[in-house]
Design an enzyme around this catalytic site. Structure first.
Site, short mmCIF file in Angstrom:
data_model
loop_
_atom_site.label_atom_id
_atom_site.label_comp_id
_atom_site.label_asym_id
_atom_site.label_seq_id
_atom_site.Cartn_x
_atom_site.Cartn_y
_atom_site.Cartn_z
N TRP A 34 0.85 -1.21 0.00
CA TRP A 34 0.00 0.00 0.00
C TRP A 34 0.87 1.24 0.00
CZ3 TRP A 34 -2.95 -4.18 0.93
CH2 TRP A 34 -4.31 -4.09 0.65
N SER A 35 0.35 2.30 -0.60
CA SER A 35 1.15 3.50 -0.82
C SER A 35 1.60 4.20 0.47
CB SER A 35 0.35 4.46 -1.70
OG SER A 35 0.95 5.71 -1.75
N TRP A 36 0.66 4.67 1.28
CA TRP A 36 1.12 5.44 2.45
C TRP A 36 1.67 4.53 3.54
CZ3 TRP A 36 -2.52 8.70 6.10
CH2 TRP A 36 -3.64 7.99 6.47
N ASP A 37 1.24 3.25 3.54
CA ASP A 37 1.86 2.30 4.47
C ASP A 37 3.36 2.22 4.18
OD1 ASP A 37 -1.00 1.61 4.06
OD2 ASP A 37 -0.62 0.02 5.51
N GLN A 112 -3.24 7.67 -2.47
CA GLN A 112 -3.41 7.82 -1.01
C GLN A 112 -2.62 9.04 -0.53
OE1 GLN A 112 -2.29 4.00 0.75
NE2 GLN A 112 -4.41 3.68 1.41
N ASP A 178 -10.92 5.30 5.28
CA ASP A 178 -12.01 4.81 4.44
C ASP A 178 -13.45 5.08 4.90
OD1 ASP A 178 -9.58 3.84 3.65
OD2 ASP A 178 -10.16 1.74 3.63
N GLU A 415 -3.69 -3.10 14.23
CA GLU A 415 -3.96 -2.08 13.20
C GLU A 415 -4.60 -0.87 13.87
OE1 GLU A 415 -6.70 -3.67 10.38
OE2 GLU A 415 -6.48 -2.01 8.95
N GLN A 430 0.48 -5.50 12.20
CA GLN A 430 0.34 -4.53 11.11
C GLN A 430 1.69 -3.83 10.93
OE1 GLN A 430 -2.62 -4.06 9.49
NE2 GLN A 430 -2.21 -2.18 8.35
C1 2M8 Z 1 -7.12 0.22 4.79
O1 2M8 Z 1 -7.64 0.35 3.47
C2 2M8 Z 1 -7.83 -0.74 2.56
C3 2M8 Z 1 -8.26 -0.14 1.23
O2 2M8 Z 1 -7.23 0.68 0.75
C4 2M8 Z 1 -8.89 -1.74 3.00
O3 2M8 Z 1 -9.59 -1.54 3.99
O4 2M8 Z 1 -9.01 -2.77 2.30
C5 2M8 Z 1 -6.92 1.67 5.32
O5 2M8 Z 1 -6.70 1.68 6.70
C6 2M8 Z 1 -5.77 2.32 4.56
O6 2M8 Z 1 -5.49 3.59 5.09
C7 2M8 Z 1 -4.50 1.47 4.63
O7 2M8 Z 1 -3.51 2.04 3.82
C8 2M8 Z 1 -4.79 0.02 4.16
C9 2M8 Z 1 -3.60 -0.91 4.41
O8 2M8 Z 1 -3.12 -0.81 5.72
O9 2M8 Z 1 -5.91 -0.53 4.85
#
Ligand code: 2M8
Length: 451
Positions: A34-37, A112, A178, A415, A430
């Site tokens: 994931w991008s911001w992760d 993101q 989200d 998380e 996480q």
């Molecule tokens: C969560 O988002 C994803 C969709 O992008 C999901 O629920 O399937 C969010 O907490 C998002 O901010 C985070 O980057 C991602 C992965 O940790 O999970």
């Protein structure tokens, strides 16, 4: 758990989630990049292995779109089938966009919040503090600078044709928060069209569906993905057609800070003067845009629904955007700190620890176990700690960090956490939770393991 045990467990989590050149967001719920992760993970990894931290960001950037967009997910082709929905098959048609990277379809079409330049700059700070790997960190910045500049330019133009200083999003997933009540009224206005049959695979990986978004929200999430694919992810078309079009104050605040980091990088890499001038203008515009979204009644900054032409009133952590951006207005900062510490947020007497719940317990949309509707998110604690430090609020920052570390001493690296009981929710192990713990503890006396 003692600090040295937290460090050892955090390193173990990142090791377990290490996929070679990138890190999955969590072991089963999120098997992709994931991008911001990625940005937060690199901030933690920098303390264990600076080369690996740099590769984390470089891997993501390999999938940058031609228009500068950094995709919100890079899919792992080796993830078990049926492990995440919507997966690569579902996003396949996004590859038809002329802006998509060439090669097999491996990314989503969304983006993101732009934490990446902050993370890249952080790698140099850590190297300098350790007196090790400084030349490599500078070289890394030289490599990523043009890509980060293109990313910020995309956000300042395609995602802000109004030049408001605020980033537009087409989907709540782009906000990273989200199902936050930030988006409730905008989502209510979305009329769902024909959506494919789908199965909620996320519910297979957590003990209680009440911790995840509802079916009502998912139907809207999936419908918006259909709209975006239908527009071939074209920003101009989406501005015309997307039923969800909102200015996101949290992403905009992060962009202000990321632009500050990028401005530092221009000096390190000797970037052209006109690029520095452009970045300075983006910073100024971002701060002004946030000022305009200030709601004096709530003492918070509010997102804006471009479709309805009205602010999106909700009491959530996003409201503290000016604190994150480091806004120039002192009275606004003072008021924000008062609200931050009031009963509506960290001063609520029933909280297990004085940490910011993602949504205020006083907000109508608050649900203590449900994802971005109430739980405390360690990664957001890090963002607030970092912002408070930068605003000269060292004491407050230190208190927040101590409480946040207290929460992580359960060793679960949740998380998110139930704010009243402190129970870990969502996924265990996480990655970004482990990463921020490492960043907090790295400056202490404890020796650090290698990756
Ligand atoms: C969560 O988002 C994803 C969709 O992008 C999901 O629920 O399937 C969010 O907490 C998002 O901010 C985070 O980057 C991602 C992965 O940790 O999970």
């Amino acid at each position: 758990m003692q600090p040295e045990d937290i460090i050892a467990r955090a390193a173990e989590v990142l090791r377990e989630n290490d996929m070679g050149e990138w890190t999955r967001a969590s072991p089963t719920l999120y098997p992709h990049q994931w991008s911001w992760d990625t940005a937060f993970i690199a901030i933690g990894l920098a303390h264990l292995d600076s080369g690996r931290a740099a590769r984390e960001i470089l891997t993501l950037l390999q999938y940058q779109w031609k228009n500068g967009k950094i995709p919100h997910i890079v899919f792992n082709p080796d993830a078990p089938p049926e492990s995440y929905f919507p997966g690569p098959e579902h996003w396949a048609s996004a590859a038809d966009s002329p802006d998509a990277p060439s090669g097999p379809s491996l990314t989503s079409g969304l983006c993101q919040p732009p934490v990446h330049a902050i993370a890249a700059r952080h790698l140099l700070t850590v190297a300098e503090a350790r007196g090790e790997g400084v030349a490599e960190a500078r070289e890394f910045l030289g490599e990523v600078y043009p890509k980060l500049f293109a990313w910020h330019r995309y956000l300042a133009t395609a995602r802000d044709p109004e030049s408001s200083g605020l980033v537009t999003i087409y989907h709540p997933w782009e906000s990273g928060t989200d199902n936050s009540p930030r988006w409730t009224s905008a989502l209510e206005r979305v009329e769902v069209g024909e959506i494919p049959d789908y199965e909620r695979l996320d519910l297979d990986h957590i003990p209680d569906p009440a911790e995840r978004p509802t079916g009502y929200e998912y139907d809207r999430f999936i419908w918006l993905v259909e709209v975006i694919k239908h527009a071939r992810c074209d920003d101009t078309v989406l501005y015309r057609t997307s039923p969800f079009l909102a200015k996101d104050v949290l992403a905009s605040a992060i962009l202000v800070r990321a632009n500050e980091a990028l401005l530092d990088v221009t000096e390190v890499v000797g970037a052209p003067e006109e690029e520095g001038t452009m970045i300075r203008a983006w910073i100024e515009r971002g701060r002004k845009g946030l000022d305009e979204r200030w709601d004096p009644g709530l003492g918070l900054c509010l997102d804006y629904d471009l479709r309805a032409g009205e602010p999106l009133a909700a009491r959530t952590i996003a409201g503290f955007a000016p604190l994150i951006a480091g806004t120039g207005r002192a009275e606004c900062l003072e008021r924000l700190l008062r609200v931050f510490e009031s009963h509506a947020f960290t001063g609520n007497p029933d909280l297990r620890r004085p940490l910011p719940p993602s949504t205020s317990p006083n907000d109508m949309g608050f649900l203590p176990r449900n994802y971005w509707r109430g739980p405390v998110w360690p990664v957001m604690n890090w963002l607030f700690w970092w912002s408070l430090e930068r605003s000269g609020e060292q004491k407050r920052a230190a208190r927040l960090k101590d409480c946040a570390l207290g929460q992580l001493s359960d060793g679960r690296f949740g998380e998110y956490y139930e704010p009243f009981t402190g129970e870990a929710l969502g996924s265990d192990d996480q990655s970004w939770t482990a990463a921020v713990a490492l960043d907090w503890l790295a400056e202490g006396e404890q020796p650090l393991p290698t990756l």
